[in-house]
Write a protein that holds these residues in place. Structure first.
Motif, PDB file in Angstrom:
ATOM      1  N   MET A 108      82.758  10.802  10.346  1.00  0.00           N
ATOM      2  CA  MET A 108      83.340  10.782  11.674  1.00  0.00           C
ATOM      3  C   MET A 108      84.579   9.901  11.658  1.00  0.00           C
ATOM      4  N   ALA A 109      85.579  10.324  12.393  1.00  0.00           N
ATOM      5  CA  ALA A 109      86.828   9.576  12.435  1.00  0.00           C
ATOM      6  C   ALA A 109      86.630   8.251  13.154  1.00  0.00           C
ATOM      7  N   ARG A 110      87.251   7.227  12.605  1.00  0.00           N
ATOM      8  CA  ARG A 110      87.217   5.936  13.274  1.00  0.00           C
ATOM      9  C   ARG A 110      88.204   5.960  14.419  1.00  0.00           C
ATOM     10  N   LEU A 111      87.870   5.290  15.494  1.00  0.00           N
ATOM     11  CA  LEU A 111      88.718   5.317  16.683  1.00  0.00           C
ATOM     12  C   LEU A 111      90.115   4.776  16.417  1.00  0.00           C
ATOM     13  N   ASP A 112      90.249   3.807  15.499  1.00  0.00           N
ATOM     14  CA  ASP A 112      91.585   3.272  15.235  1.00  0.00           C
ATOM     15  C   ASP A 112      92.439   4.243  14.422  1.00  0.00           C
ATOM     16  N   ASN A 113      91.835   5.324  13.900  1.00  0.00           N
ATOM     17  CA  ASN A 113      92.595   6.350  13.185  1.00  0.00           C
ATOM     18  C   ASN A 113      92.916   7.545  14.079  1.00  0.00           C
ATOM     19  N   LEU A 114      92.545   7.466  15.336  1.00  0.00           N
ATOM     20  CA  LEU A 114      92.813   8.550  16.269  1.00  0.00           C
ATOM     21  C   LEU A 114      94.026   8.215  17.135  1.00  0.00           C
ATOM     22  N   ILE A 115      94.760   9.246  17.479  1.00  0.00           N
ATOM     23  CA  ILE A 115      95.846   9.105  18.439  1.00  0.00           C
ATOM     24  C   ILE A 115      95.476   9.964  19.638  1.00  0.00           C
ATOM     25  N   PHE A 116      95.544   9.393  20.816  1.00  0.00           N
ATOM     26  CA  PHE A 116      95.243  10.130  22.034  1.00  0.00           C
ATOM     27  C   PHE A 116      96.557  10.508  22.706  1.00  0.00           C
ATOM     28  N   LYS A 117      96.673  11.784  23.041  1.00  0.00           N
ATOM     29  CA  LYS A 117      97.859  12.298  23.726  1.00  0.00           C
ATOM     30  C   LYS A 117      97.408  13.118  24.923  1.00  0.00           C
ATOM     31  N   SER A 118      98.115  12.943  26.025  1.00  0.00           N
ATOM     32  CA  SER A 118      97.834  13.800  27.172  1.00  0.00           C
ATOM     33  C   SER A 118      98.307  15.206  26.837  1.00  0.00           C
ATOM     34  N   LEU A 119      97.757  16.173  27.515  1.00  0.00           N
ATOM     35  CA  LEU A 119      98.160  17.555  27.297  1.00  0.00           C
ATOM     36  C   LEU A 119      99.655  17.729  27.549  1.00  0.00           C
ATOM     37  N   ALA A 120     100.145  17.119  28.603  1.00  0.00           N
ATOM     38  CA  ALA A 120     101.568  17.234  28.929  1.00  0.00           C
ATOM     39  C   ALA A 120     102.430  16.635  27.811  1.00  0.00           C
ATOM     40  N   ASP A 121     102.040  15.468  27.302  1.00  0.00           N
ATOM     41  CA  ASP A 121     102.795  14.829  26.226  1.00  0.00           C
ATOM     42  C   ASP A 121     102.718  15.655  24.938  1.00  0.00           C
ATOM     43  N   ALA A 122     101.533  16.181  24.648  1.00  0.00           N
ATOM     44  CA  ALA A 122     101.365  17.001  23.445  1.00  0.00           C
ATOM     45  C   ALA A 122     102.226  18.260  23.527  1.00  0.00           C
ATOM     46  N   LYS A 123     102.295  18.863  24.701  1.00  0.00           N
ATOM     47  CA  LYS A 123     103.129  20.053  24.886  1.00  0.00           C
ATOM     48  C   LYS A 123     104.606  19.713  24.726  1.00  0.00           C
ATOM     49  N   ALA A 124     105.015  18.589  25.287  1.00  0.00           N
ATOM     50  CA  ALA A 124     106.417  18.201  25.240  1.00  0.00           C
ATOM     51  C   ALA A 124     106.873  17.811  23.838  1.00  0.00           C
ATOM     52  N   HIS A 125     105.945  17.315  23.032  1.00  0.00           N
ATOM     53  CA  HIS A 125     106.282  16.846  21.676  1.00  0.00           C
ATOM     54  C   HIS A 125     105.400  17.523  20.633  1.00  0.00           C
ATOM     55  N   PHE A 126     105.182  18.822  20.821  1.00  0.00           N
ATOM     56  CA  PHE A 126     104.214  19.537  19.982  1.00  0.00           C
ATOM     57  C   PHE A 126     104.526  19.436  18.498  1.00  0.00           C
ATOM     58  N   SER A 127     105.774  19.570  18.120  1.00  0.00           N
ATOM     59  CA  SER A 127     106.143  19.504  16.700  1.00  0.00           C
ATOM     60  C   SER A 127     105.770  18.150  16.099  1.00  0.00           C
ATOM     61  N   GLU A 128     106.016  17.078  16.836  1.00  0.00           N
ATOM     62  CA  GLU A 128     105.656  15.739  16.365  1.00  0.00           C
ATOM     63  C   GLU A 128     104.138  15.585  16.253  1.00  0.00           C
ATOM     64  N   VAL A 129     103.415  16.117  17.224  1.00  0.00           N
ATOM     65  CA  VAL A 129     101.951  16.030  17.214  1.00  0.00           C
ATOM     66  C   VAL A 129     101.395  16.774  16.002  1.00  0.00           C
ATOM     67  N   VAL A 130     101.930  17.952  15.726  1.00  0.00           N
ATOM     68  CA  VAL A 130     101.495  18.721  14.547  1.00  0.00           C
ATOM     69  C   VAL A 130     101.822  17.955  13.267  1.00  0.00           C
ATOM     70  N   ASP A 131     103.002  17.375  13.183  1.00  0.00           N
ATOM     71  CA  ASP A 131     103.371  16.594  12.001  1.00  0.00           C
ATOM     72  C   ASP A 131     102.421  15.413  11.800  1.00  0.00           C
ATOM     73  N   THR A 132     102.070  14.752  12.886  1.00  0.00           N
ATOM     74  CA  THR A 132     101.154  13.609  12.812  1.00  0.00           C
ATOM     75  C   THR A 132      99.802  14.032  12.249  1.00  0.00           C
ATOM     76  N   ALA A 133      99.268  15.134  12.750  1.00  0.00           N
ATOM     77  CA  ALA A 133      97.957  15.595  12.289  1.00  0.00           C
ATOM     78  C   ALA A 133      98.033  16.196  10.896  1.00  0.00           C
ATOM     79  N   SER A 134      99.118  16.891  10.587  1.00  0.00           N
ATOM     80  CA  SER A 134      99.183  17.606   9.308  1.00  0.00           C
ATOM     81  C   SER A 134      99.346  16.679   8.115  1.00  0.00           C
ATOM     82  N   ASN A 135      99.826  15.470   8.331  1.00  0.00           N
ATOM     83  CA  ASN A 135      99.954  14.564   7.187  1.00  0.00           C
ATOM     84  C   ASN A 135      98.605  14.004   6.749  1.00  0.00           C
ATOM     85  N   GLY A 136      97.573  14.237   7.560  1.00  0.00           N
ATOM     86  CA  GLY A 136      96.222  13.851   7.174  1.00  0.00           C
ATOM     87  C   GLY A 136      95.860  12.405   7.419  1.00  0.00           C
ATOM     88  N   GLN A 137      96.803  11.609   7.873  1.00  0.00           N
ATOM     89  CA  GLN A 137      96.527  10.191   8.092  1.00  0.00           C
ATOM     90  C   GLN A 137      95.860   9.921   9.436  1.00  0.00           C
TER      91      GLN A 137
END
Length: 88
Positions: free
Chosen positions: A1-30
């Motif tokens: 299970m992911a540790r809470l300090d390794n999670l980033i929380f984004k609102s839906l509106a923020d994720a939509k506005a910065h979708f490319s950045e959100v995908v990059d953040t998740a895709s690097n695996g960190q």
């Protein structure tokens, strides 16, 4: 299970506005990204590598379950087990 300090929380509106950045953040695996709606976690974005590892793990666990359960597992699908555990 992911540790809470390794999670980033984004609102839906923020994720939509910065979708490319959100995908990059998740895709690097960190870091995994939890997308919230009205402050409630609604979805998670993880790297494709982590996703495939999770599917492989679930498949292996399902095979072990079938071996252990024997005849009583006949007709049981992995999706049935996952759905049963999500109702807890």
């Amino acid at each position: 299970m992911a540790r809470l300090d390794n999670l980033i929380f984004k609102s839906l509106a923020d994720a939509k506005a910065h979708f490319s950045e959100v995908v990059d953040t998740a895709s690097n695996g960190q870091r995994d990204v939890v997308i919230t709606k009205n402050g409630v976690p609604r979805a998670a974005l993880i790297s494709y590598e982590k996703y495939t590892k999770m599917l492989n793990f679930l498949s292996t666990a399902y095979e072990l379950y079938l071996m252990d359960a024997g005849e009583k597992a006949l007709g049981t699908q992995l999706e049935d087990i996952i759905e049963d555990s999500s109702e807890d």
